[in-house]
Design an enzyme around this catalytic site. Sequence first.
Site, PDB file in Angstrom:
ATOM      1  N   LYS A   1       0.844  -1.197   0.000  1.00 26.98           N
ATOM      2  CA  LYS A   1       0.000   0.000   0.000  1.00 26.98           C
ATOM      3  C   LYS A   1       0.880   1.248   0.000  1.00 26.98           C
ATOM      4  CE  LYS A   1      -4.279   0.619   2.565  1.00 26.98           C
ATOM      5  NZ  LYS A   1      -4.871   0.515   3.898  1.00 26.98           N
TER       6      LYS A   1
HETATM    7  C1  E4P Z   1      -8.270   1.359   4.078  1.00 31.66           C
HETATM    8  O1  E4P Z   1      -7.501   0.566   3.609  1.00 31.66           O
HETATM    9  C2  E4P Z   1      -8.084   2.040   5.380  1.00 31.66           C
HETATM   10  O2  E4P Z   1      -7.332   1.213   6.223  1.00 31.66           O
HETATM   11  C3  E4P Z   1      -9.376   2.294   6.115  1.00 31.66           C
HETATM   12  O3  E4P Z   1     -10.497   1.849   5.403  1.00 31.66           O
HETATM   13  C4  E4P Z   1      -9.479   3.630   6.758  1.00 31.66           C
HETATM   14  O4  E4P Z   1     -10.719   3.751   7.394  1.00 31.66           O
HETATM   15  P1  E4P Z   1     -11.040   4.857   8.498  1.00 31.66           P
HETATM   16  O5  E4P Z   1     -11.336   6.135   7.786  1.00 31.66           O
HETATM   17  O6  E4P Z   1     -12.248   4.330   9.219  1.00 31.66           O
HETATM   18  O7  E4P Z   1      -9.819   4.951   9.384  1.00 31.66           O
END
Ligand code: E4P
Length: 218
Positions: free
Chosen positions: A83
Amino acid sequence: MDLYLDTAEVSEIRELAAWGVLSGVTTNPSLVAKSGRSQAEVIQEITSIVPGPISAEVLSTEPQGMIAEGRKLAKIADNVVVKVPLIPSGLEACSVLASEGVNVNVTLCFSANQAILAAQAGAWCVSPFIGRLDDINEDGMQTVRDIVEVYRVQGYATRVLAASIRHSNHVTQAALAGADIATMPAKVLRMMVKHPLTEQGLEKFLADYRKSQEEAEA
Ligand code: E4P
């Protein structure tokens, strides 16, 4: 639409993987920090529980550091997806890693313009954050719809991974929007299975059966 868990808590991944509905897992630095474990250790364990794509995020913000970290993360297991954040150095790292055959998830996407850049950089998937857009009075789901449509019109192979999902209706709406994947916290997956009529219906079925058995025995 594939369903992923968005967590680095191994115990909940193990428990929910048993339902047989999970295709992968996403993590981010905040989630790994919450687990209290090192990223390498936790990602290694998750890859051994869920055979599908497991996203692990780089911590560097400059291209060479991101590339080096991405190569290291990709070596943990075949199902690791690296990522990178949707910033210029993230796009650079994405295009290098993708050219080496590494699957890249370009994260922190908040617009269709950014999603076009991720696709052009060869991303395996892009992660639009629905909840965080909703939090600032924007329409997160409309951004998902726009990205799905742009990718369809342009024939991009990059998958759309609906992220920052806060409740079960986000999952339904992401599926209707045509997202390829939705990643969610364990509590949202648990919400999805619940319906009061299912619980009432089962209670009644079992009570009726028990009653008929008691009557037959009397
Ligand atoms: C995606 O890969 C992120 O880890 C995640 O969905 C972030 O979500 P949040 O806005 O609830 O922290």
